[in-house]
Design an enzyme around this catalytic site. Structure first.
Site, short mmCIF file in Angstrom:
data_model
loop_
_atom_site.label_atom_id
_atom_site.label_comp_id
_atom_site.label_asym_id
_atom_site.label_seq_id
_atom_site.Cartn_x
_atom_site.Cartn_y
_atom_site.Cartn_z
NE ARG A 27 -4.12 -1.84 1.79
CZ ARG A 27 -5.00 -2.31 2.67
NH1 ARG A 27 -4.80 -1.93 3.99
NH2 ARG A 27 -5.90 -3.19 2.23
CD GLU A 39 -4.52 -7.71 -5.04
OE1 GLU A 39 -5.09 -8.59 -4.87
OE2 GLU A 39 -4.54 -6.60 -4.60
CD GLN A 44 -6.48 -18.92 -3.98
OE1 GLN A 44 -5.63 -18.22 -4.54
NE2 GLN A 44 -7.92 -18.87 -4.62
CB THR A 45 -1.82 -16.39 0.39
OG1 THR A 45 -1.75 -17.42 -0.57
CG2 THR A 45 -0.68 -16.59 1.60
N GLY A 83 3.21 -21.95 -1.19
CA GLY A 83 2.07 -22.81 -2.09
C GLY A 83 1.65 -22.18 -3.17
CE1 TYR A 122 -9.43 -9.23 -5.78
CE2 TYR A 122 -7.52 -10.50 -6.09
CZ TYR A 122 -7.97 -9.52 -5.45
OH TYR A 122 -7.53 -8.65 -4.54
CG ASP A 140 -11.23 -10.69 -2.21
OD1 ASP A 140 -12.50 -10.53 -1.91
OD2 ASP A 140 -10.58 -10.48 -1.34
CB CYS A 204 -19.96 -3.61 10.55
SG CYS A 204 -19.90 -3.64 8.96
CB CYS A 210 -25.78 -5.16 7.14
SG CYS A 210 -25.30 -6.94 6.95
#
Length: 361
Positions: A27, A39, A44-45, A83, A122, A140, A204, A210
DNA sequence: AATCCGGGGAC
DNA sequence: GTCCCAGGATT
Protein backbone atom coordinates in the site's frame (compact mmCIF):
# COMPACT_ATOMS: atom_id res chain seq x y z
CA UNK A 1 -30.93 4.93 8.16
CA UNK A 2 -28.26 7.57 8.17
CA UNK A 3 -25.62 7.65 10.87
CA UNK A 4 -23.57 10.77 11.51
CA UNK A 5 -24.64 12.22 8.20
CA UNK A 6 -23.45 9.19 6.26
CA UNK A 7 -26.30 8.10 4.08
CA UNK A 8 -24.84 5.59 1.71
CA UNK A 9 -22.66 2.53 1.68
CA UNK A 10 -19.88 4.11 -0.36
CA UNK A 11 -19.33 6.98 2.07
CA UNK A 12 -19.52 4.71 5.10
CA UNK A 13 -17.02 2.28 3.67
CA UNK A 14 -14.55 4.87 2.37
CA UNK A 15 -14.65 6.77 5.63
CA UNK A 16 -14.00 3.62 7.58
CA UNK A 17 -11.21 2.46 5.26
CA UNK A 18 -9.30 5.75 5.38
CA UNK A 19 -9.37 5.62 9.16
CA UNK A 20 -8.79 1.92 9.74
CA UNK A 21 -6.75 0.47 6.89
CA UNK A 22 -3.72 -1.55 7.79
CA UNK A 23 -0.33 -0.29 6.72
CA UNK A 24 0.93 -2.89 4.29
CA UNK A 25 4.05 -2.90 2.12
CA UNK A 26 2.08 -2.95 -1.15
CA UNK A 27 0.00 0.00 0.00
CA UNK A 28 3.07 2.23 -0.19
CA UNK A 29 3.12 2.08 -3.99
CA UNK A 30 1.05 2.54 -7.10
CA UNK A 31 3.55 0.69 -9.27
CA UNK A 32 1.32 -1.70 -11.25
CA UNK A 33 4.03 -4.36 -11.27
CA UNK A 34 4.31 -4.31 -7.48
CA UNK A 35 0.52 -4.34 -7.13
CA UNK A 36 0.48 -7.29 -9.50
CA UNK A 37 3.03 -9.23 -7.45
CA UNK A 38 1.13 -8.58 -4.24
CA UNK A 39 -2.22 -9.61 -5.71
CA UNK A 40 -0.85 -12.90 -7.00
CA UNK A 41 0.69 -13.65 -3.60
CA UNK A 42 -2.54 -12.71 -1.83
CA UNK A 43 -4.57 -15.26 -3.81
CA UNK A 44 -5.71 -17.88 -1.27
CA UNK A 45 -3.17 -16.54 1.17
CA UNK A 46 -3.48 -14.42 4.31
CA UNK A 47 -1.88 -10.99 4.55
CA UNK A 48 0.37 -11.91 7.47
CA UNK A 49 1.78 -14.85 5.54
CA UNK A 50 2.43 -12.79 2.42
CA UNK A 51 4.28 -9.83 3.97
CA UNK A 52 7.75 -11.40 4.38
CA UNK A 53 7.52 -13.13 1.01
CA UNK A 54 6.52 -9.92 -0.71
CA UNK A 55 9.39 -7.97 0.81
CA UNK A 56 11.97 -10.56 -0.13
CA UNK A 57 10.51 -10.98 -3.59
CA UNK A 58 10.51 -7.33 -4.61
CA UNK A 59 13.94 -6.87 -3.07
CA UNK A 60 15.32 -9.49 -5.44
CA UNK A 61 13.01 -8.60 -8.35
CA UNK A 62 12.26 -4.87 -7.92
CA UNK A 63 11.14 -4.29 -11.52
CA UNK A 64 9.61 -6.11 -14.43
CA UNK A 65 13.03 -6.32 -16.04
CA UNK A 66 14.60 -7.93 -12.98
CA UNK A 67 11.91 -10.60 -12.84
CA UNK A 68 11.79 -11.16 -16.59
CA UNK A 69 15.51 -11.86 -16.62
CA UNK A 70 15.52 -14.12 -13.57
CA UNK A 71 15.89 -17.89 -13.74
CA UNK A 72 12.73 -19.76 -12.87
CA UNK A 73 14.50 -21.65 -10.10
CA UNK A 74 15.29 -18.37 -8.36
CA UNK A 75 11.64 -17.33 -8.63
CA UNK A 76 10.50 -20.65 -7.18
CA UNK A 77 13.08 -20.30 -4.42
CA UNK A 78 11.53 -16.96 -3.42
CA UNK A 79 8.10 -18.65 -3.48
CA UNK A 80 9.29 -21.61 -1.40
CA UNK A 81 6.79 -22.36 1.36
CA UNK A 82 4.09 -20.05 0.04
CA UNK A 83 2.20 -22.74 -1.88
CA UNK A 84 0.30 -22.85 -5.17
CA UNK A 85 3.57 -22.72 -7.07
CA UNK A 86 1.94 -22.34 -10.48
CA UNK A 87 1.25 -18.77 -9.33
CA UNK A 88 4.99 -18.10 -9.36
CA UNK A 89 5.51 -19.76 -12.71
CA UNK A 90 2.57 -17.90 -14.28
CA UNK A 91 3.69 -14.59 -12.81
CA UNK A 92 7.16 -15.15 -14.23
CA UNK A 93 5.74 -16.04 -17.64
CA UNK A 94 3.30 -13.13 -17.50
CA UNK A 95 6.01 -10.60 -16.71
CA UNK A 96 8.13 -11.85 -19.60
CA UNK A 97 5.07 -11.46 -21.81
CA UNK A 98 4.52 -7.88 -20.66
CA UNK A 99 8.14 -7.08 -21.31
CA UNK A 100 8.12 -8.54 -24.80
CA UNK A 101 4.60 -7.77 -26.05
CA UNK A 102 3.66 -4.58 -24.19
CA UNK A 103 7.00 -2.78 -23.99
CA UNK A 104 7.28 -3.52 -20.31
CA UNK A 105 4.12 -1.66 -19.37
CA UNK A 106 1.35 -3.45 -17.46
CA UNK A 107 -1.79 -3.15 -19.67
CA UNK A 108 -4.51 -0.76 -18.56
CA UNK A 109 -7.53 -2.61 -19.94
CA UNK A 110 -9.24 -5.73 -18.73
CA UNK A 111 -9.33 -7.70 -22.00
CA UNK A 112 -5.55 -7.47 -22.39
CA UNK A 113 -4.84 -8.22 -18.74
CA UNK A 114 -6.97 -11.37 -18.89
CA UNK A 115 -4.70 -12.78 -21.60
CA UNK A 116 -1.74 -12.76 -19.24
CA UNK A 117 -1.10 -16.08 -17.48
CA UNK A 118 -2.16 -16.07 -13.84
CA UNK A 119 -4.39 -13.01 -14.17
CA UNK A 120 -8.09 -13.76 -13.92
CA UNK A 121 -11.17 -11.70 -13.25
CA UNK A 122 -10.29 -10.75 -9.70
CA UNK A 123 -6.62 -9.89 -10.26
CA UNK A 124 -7.38 -7.87 -13.39
CA UNK A 125 -9.93 -5.83 -11.43
CA UNK A 126 -7.52 -5.36 -8.53
CA UNK A 127 -4.69 -4.12 -10.75
CA UNK A 128 -6.96 -1.79 -12.70
CA UNK A 129 -8.59 -0.25 -9.65
CA UNK A 130 -5.64 -0.12 -7.26
CA UNK A 131 -2.84 0.84 -9.65
CA UNK A 132 -4.82 2.80 -12.24
CA UNK A 133 -7.90 4.02 -10.32
CA UNK A 134 -10.24 2.44 -12.89
CA UNK A 135 -13.85 1.79 -11.90
CA UNK A 136 -13.52 -1.98 -12.12
CA UNK A 137 -14.82 -4.38 -9.48
CA UNK A 138 -12.41 -6.80 -7.80
CA UNK A 139 -14.47 -9.67 -6.46
CA UNK A 140 -12.58 -11.94 -4.10
CA UNK A 141 -13.85 -14.19 -1.31
CA UNK A 142 -14.03 -11.30 1.13
CA UNK A 143 -16.15 -9.23 -1.22
CA UNK A 144 -18.45 -12.18 -1.91
CA UNK A 145 -18.99 -12.58 1.82
CA UNK A 146 -19.55 -8.87 2.48
CA UNK A 147 -21.90 -8.32 -0.45
CA UNK A 148 -23.99 -11.47 0.04
CA UNK A 149 -24.44 -10.46 3.66
CA UNK A 150 -25.31 -6.84 2.97
CA UNK A 151 -27.82 -7.76 0.27
CA UNK A 152 -28.91 -11.07 1.78
CA UNK A 153 -28.11 -13.24 -1.23
CA UNK A 154 -28.79 -16.88 -0.43
CA UNK A 155 -27.31 -18.40 -3.58
CA UNK A 156 -24.22 -20.56 -3.89
CA UNK A 157 -21.27 -18.17 -4.29
CA UNK A 158 -19.41 -20.72 -6.37
CA UNK A 159 -21.96 -20.41 -9.15
CA UNK A 160 -21.10 -18.11 -12.04
CA UNK A 161 -24.55 -16.56 -11.89
CA UNK A 162 -24.05 -15.52 -8.27
CA UNK A 163 -20.68 -13.99 -8.98
CA UNK A 164 -22.23 -12.04 -11.85
CA UNK A 165 -24.96 -10.78 -9.56
CA UNK A 166 -22.41 -9.61 -6.99
CA UNK A 167 -20.30 -8.05 -9.72
CA UNK A 168 -23.31 -6.07 -10.90
CA UNK A 169 -23.97 -4.75 -7.41
CA UNK A 170 -20.35 -3.71 -6.90
CA UNK A 171 -20.33 -1.96 -10.28
CA UNK A 172 -23.30 0.11 -9.17
CA UNK A 173 -21.67 0.95 -5.85
CA UNK A 174 -18.13 1.73 -6.93
CA UNK A 175 -17.48 5.48 -6.65
CA UNK A 176 -15.56 7.41 -9.29
CA UNK A 177 -13.61 9.39 -6.67
CA UNK A 178 -11.59 6.48 -5.35
CA UNK A 179 -12.23 3.02 -6.81
CA UNK A 180 -8.96 1.81 -5.29
CA UNK A 181 -9.99 2.62 -1.74
CA UNK A 182 -13.50 1.31 -2.28
CA UNK A 183 -12.38 -2.10 -3.54
CA UNK A 184 -9.70 -2.40 -0.90
CA UNK A 185 -12.22 -1.24 1.68
CA UNK A 186 -14.60 -4.05 0.80
CA UNK A 187 -11.82 -6.59 1.14
CA UNK A 188 -10.44 -5.01 4.30
CA UNK A 189 -13.92 -5.07 5.82
CA UNK A 190 -14.18 -8.78 5.02
CA UNK A 191 -10.77 -9.42 6.54
CA UNK A 192 -11.15 -7.36 9.73
CA UNK A 193 -14.88 -6.98 10.52
CA UNK A 194 -17.12 -9.09 8.31
CA UNK A 195 -15.23 -12.30 9.06
CA UNK A 196 -16.57 -15.79 8.32
CA UNK A 197 -17.10 -17.06 11.88
CA UNK A 198 -17.43 -14.14 14.30
CA UNK A 199 -18.29 -10.97 12.41
CA UNK A 200 -17.91 -7.81 14.51
CA UNK A 201 -21.21 -6.26 13.44
CA UNK A 202 -21.09 -3.82 16.34
CA UNK A 203 -18.00 -2.21 14.83
CA UNK A 204 -19.16 -2.40 11.22
CA UNK A 205 -19.46 0.87 9.31
CA UNK A 206 -21.96 -0.71 6.93
CA UNK A 207 -24.13 -2.27 9.65
CA UNK A 208 -26.99 0.24 9.11
CA UNK A 209 -27.22 -0.93 5.51
CA UNK A 210 -26.83 -4.66 6.13
CA UNK A 211 -29.93 -6.71 5.36
CA UNK A 212 -28.74 -10.01 6.82
CA UNK A 213 -27.76 -8.35 10.09
CA UNK A 214 -31.33 -7.11 10.48
CA UNK A 215 -32.56 -10.69 10.46
CA UNK A 216 -29.55 -12.01 12.36
CA UNK A 217 -28.65 -14.23 9.44
CA UNK A 218 -25.00 -13.15 8.96
CA UNK A 219 -23.65 -16.52 10.02
CA UNK A 220 -25.71 -18.33 7.38
CA UNK A 221 -24.00 -16.35 4.63
CA UNK A 222 -22.37 -16.80 2.27
CA UNK A 223 -23.84 -20.09 1.02
CA UNK A 224 -21.46 -22.55 -0.55
CA UNK A 225 -21.64 -26.22 -1.28
CA UNK A 226 -19.34 -28.26 0.90
CA UNK A 227 -16.60 -30.36 -0.53
CA UNK A 228 -16.16 -34.06 -0.17
CA UNK A 229 -13.55 -35.53 2.10
CA UNK A 230 -10.07 -36.27 0.89
CA UNK A 231 -8.24 -39.61 0.55
CA UNK A 232 -5.03 -40.61 2.32
CA UNK A 233 -1.89 -41.26 0.31
CA UNK A 234 0.75 -43.43 1.96
CA UNK A 235 4.27 -42.37 1.17
CA UNK A 236 7.76 -43.43 2.12
CA UNK A 237 10.73 -41.07 1.81
CA UNK A 238 14.38 -42.02 1.97
CA UNK A 239 17.39 -40.25 3.38
CA UNK A 240 20.26 -41.43 1.22
CA UNK A 241 23.22 -39.34 2.29
CA UNK A 242 26.89 -39.33 3.20
CA UNK A 243 29.13 -36.61 4.67
CA UNK A 244 28.97 -34.42 1.60
CA UNK A 245 26.06 -35.58 -0.57
CA UNK A 246 22.38 -36.41 -0.49
CA UNK A 247 20.19 -38.03 -3.13
CA UNK A 248 17.13 -36.05 -4.21
CA UNK A 249 14.54 -36.06 -6.95
CA UNK A 250 12.93 -33.17 -8.75
CA UNK A 251 9.18 -33.34 -9.18
CA UNK A 252 7.60 -33.13 -12.65
CA UNK A 253 7.21 -29.76 -14.36
CA UNK A 254 3.45 -29.85 -13.95
CA UNK A 255 0.98 -30.88 -11.27
CA UNK A 256 1.36 -31.01 -7.51
CA UNK A 257 4.41 -29.10 -6.19
CA UNK A 258 5.69 -28.70 -9.74
CA UNK A 259 9.49 -28.49 -10.17
CA UNK A 260 10.18 -28.59 -6.44
CA UNK A 261 12.79 -30.97 -5.00
CA UNK A 262 12.13 -33.71 -2.48
CA UNK A 263 13.53 -36.86 -0.92
CA UNK A 264 13.30 -39.98 -3.12
CA UNK A 265 9.82 -41.30 -2.38
CA UNK A 266 7.25 -43.91 -3.26
CA UNK A 267 3.49 -43.57 -2.93
CA UNK A 268 0.68 -46.07 -2.45
CA UNK A 269 -3.03 -45.71 -1.94
CA UNK A 270 -2.95 -48.32 0.81
CA UNK A 271 -0.55 -48.61 3.76
CA UNK A 272 2.19 -51.23 3.29
CA UNK A 273 4.38 -53.24 5.63
CA UNK A 274 8.09 -52.51 5.85
CA UNK A 275 8.78 -55.61 3.76
CA UNK A 276 6.43 -54.51 1.03
CA UNK A 277 8.00 -51.05 0.93
CA UNK A 278 11.44 -52.66 0.71
CA UNK A 279 10.37 -54.61 -2.36
CA UNK A 280 9.14 -51.47 -4.11
CA UNK A 281 12.33 -49.64 -3.19
CA UNK A 282 14.43 -52.30 -4.86
CA UNK A 283 12.33 -52.05 -8.00
CA UNK A 284 12.34 -48.28 -8.01
CA UNK A 285 15.78 -47.28 -6.78
CA UNK A 286 17.97 -50.34 -7.30
CA UNK A 287 18.99 -53.43 -5.36
CA UNK A 288 21.72 -51.66 -3.40
CA UNK A 289 19.30 -49.45 -1.44
CA UNK A 290 18.16 -50.99 1.85
CA UNK A 291 15.64 -49.58 4.27
CA UNK A 292 17.52 -48.43 7.36
CA UNK A 293 16.61 -46.85 10.66
CA UNK A 294 13.31 -45.02 10.86
CA UNK A 295 13.78 -41.25 11.06
CA UNK A 296 10.20 -40.25 11.78
CA UNK A 297 6.77 -39.53 10.40
CA UNK A 298 5.40 -36.51 8.56
CA UNK A 299 1.90 -35.54 7.59
CA UNK A 300 0.78 -33.02 5.02
CA UNK A 301 -2.71 -32.04 3.99
CA UNK A 302 -3.46 -30.71 0.51
CA UNK A 303 -6.83 -29.57 -0.80
CA UNK A 304 -7.78 -33.00 -2.01
CA UNK A 305 -5.33 -35.50 -0.60
CA UNK A 306 -3.43 -36.15 2.58
CA UNK A 307 0.15 -37.42 2.64
CA UNK A 308 1.09 -39.79 5.44
CA UNK A 309 4.87 -40.03 5.18
CA UNK A 310 7.28 -42.44 6.84
CA UNK A 311 10.86 -41.24 6.60
CA UNK A 312 13.69 -43.77 6.75
CA UNK A 313 17.40 -43.58 6.50
CA UNK A 314 18.73 -45.85 3.76
CA UNK A 315 21.70 -48.19 3.90
CA UNK A 316 23.53 -48.55 0.65
CA UNK A 317 26.03 -51.20 -0.20
CA UNK A 318 28.17 -52.17 -3.20
CA UNK A 319 28.94 -48.57 -4.06
CA UNK A 320 29.29 -45.18 -2.46
CA UNK A 321 27.33 -42.12 -3.40
CA UNK A 322 29.95 -40.70 -5.74
CA UNK A 323 29.71 -43.95 -7.71
CA UNK A 324 25.99 -43.44 -7.97
CA UNK A 325 26.71 -40.18 -9.74
CA UNK A 326 28.20 -42.17 -12.61
CA UNK A 327 25.46 -44.80 -12.50
CA UNK A 328 22.93 -42.04 -12.96
CA UNK A 329 23.98 -41.70 -16.57
CA UNK A 330 22.81 -45.24 -17.23
CA UNK A 331 19.32 -44.05 -16.33
CA UNK A 332 19.16 -46.74 -13.70
CA UNK A 333 18.55 -44.41 -10.78
CA UNK A 334 15.70 -41.96 -10.44
CA UNK A 335 17.51 -39.42 -8.31
CA UNK A 336 20.20 -36.78 -8.50
CA UNK A 337 23.35 -36.63 -6.40
CA UNK A 338 23.26 -33.26 -4.70
CA UNK A 339 26.15 -31.68 -2.80
CA UNK A 340 24.85 -30.86 0.63
CA UNK A 341 26.47 -27.42 0.45
CA UNK A 342 24.11 -26.67 -2.46
CA UNK A 343 20.91 -27.60 -0.63
CA UNK A 344 20.20 -23.98 0.27
CA UNK A 345 19.78 -23.13 -3.40
CA UNK A 346 16.97 -25.60 -4.10
CA UNK A 347 13.23 -25.07 -3.51
CA UNK A 348 11.45 -27.65 -1.34
CA UNK A 349 7.81 -28.14 -0.31
CA UNK A 350 6.99 -27.04 3.21
CA UNK A 351 6.67 -30.58 4.48
CA UNK A 352 10.33 -31.38 3.74
CA UNK A 353 11.94 -28.11 4.76
CA UNK A 354 12.72 -29.05 8.34
CA UNK A 355 14.34 -32.34 7.47
CA UNK A 356 16.34 -30.79 4.62
CA UNK A 357 17.60 -28.14 7.01
CA UNK A 358 19.27 -30.90 9.03
CA UNK A 359 21.38 -31.85 6.06
CA UNK A 360 22.45 -28.40 4.96
CA UNK A 361 26.14 -27.71 5.31
C1' DA B 1 -19.73 -27.52 -13.84
C1' DA B 2 -16.25 -29.92 -11.39
C1' DT B 3 -11.55 -30.68 -10.17
C1' DC B 4 -6.76 -29.60 -9.39
C1' DC B 5 -3.40 -26.65 -7.06
C1' DG B 6 -0.58 -25.47 -0.58
C1' DG B 7 -0.49 -23.73 3.53
C1' DG B 8 -2.20 -21.33 7.71
C1' DG B 9 -5.29 -20.46 11.35
C1' DA B 10 -9.59 -21.09 14.21
C1' DC B 11 -11.60 -24.21 17.12
C1' DG C 1 -6.52 -33.48 15.43
C1' DT C 2 -10.63 -31.45 12.25
C1' DC C 3 -12.67 -27.98 9.67
C1' DC C 4 -12.59 -23.80 7.07
C1' DC C 5 -10.66 -20.56 3.78
C1' DA C 6 -10.10 -19.11 -1.50
C1' DG C 7 -8.31 -17.30 -7.54
C1' DG C 8 -6.89 -19.32 -11.80
C1' DA C 9 -6.19 -23.04 -15.01
C1' DT C 10 -7.73 -27.14 -16.78
C1' DT C 11 -10.87 -30.66 -18.13
Amino acid sequence: MATKGINNIQQALLHWFYANKRELPWRETKDPYLIWVSEIMLQQTKVDTVIPYYKAFIKEFPTINHLAEAKEERVLKRWEGLGYYSRAKNLHRGVKEVKESYMGEVPKDKETLLKIPGIGDYTAGAILSIAYQKEEPAIDGNVLRVITRIFRIFEDINKVSTKREVEGLVKELIPAEDPSAFNQGLMELGALICTPKSPKCGECPVQPFCESEKYNEQLFLPIKKKKKKIPNVYRISLIIADDKHILLTQRPKEGLLADLWELPSIEQEQPLSEEEWQLLIHQQFGEEIELGEKWGSLKHIFSHKKWLIEVYRANFSKMDISMMEKEKNKNKHQFNVIKRENLKELPFPRVYQEIIKEFRI
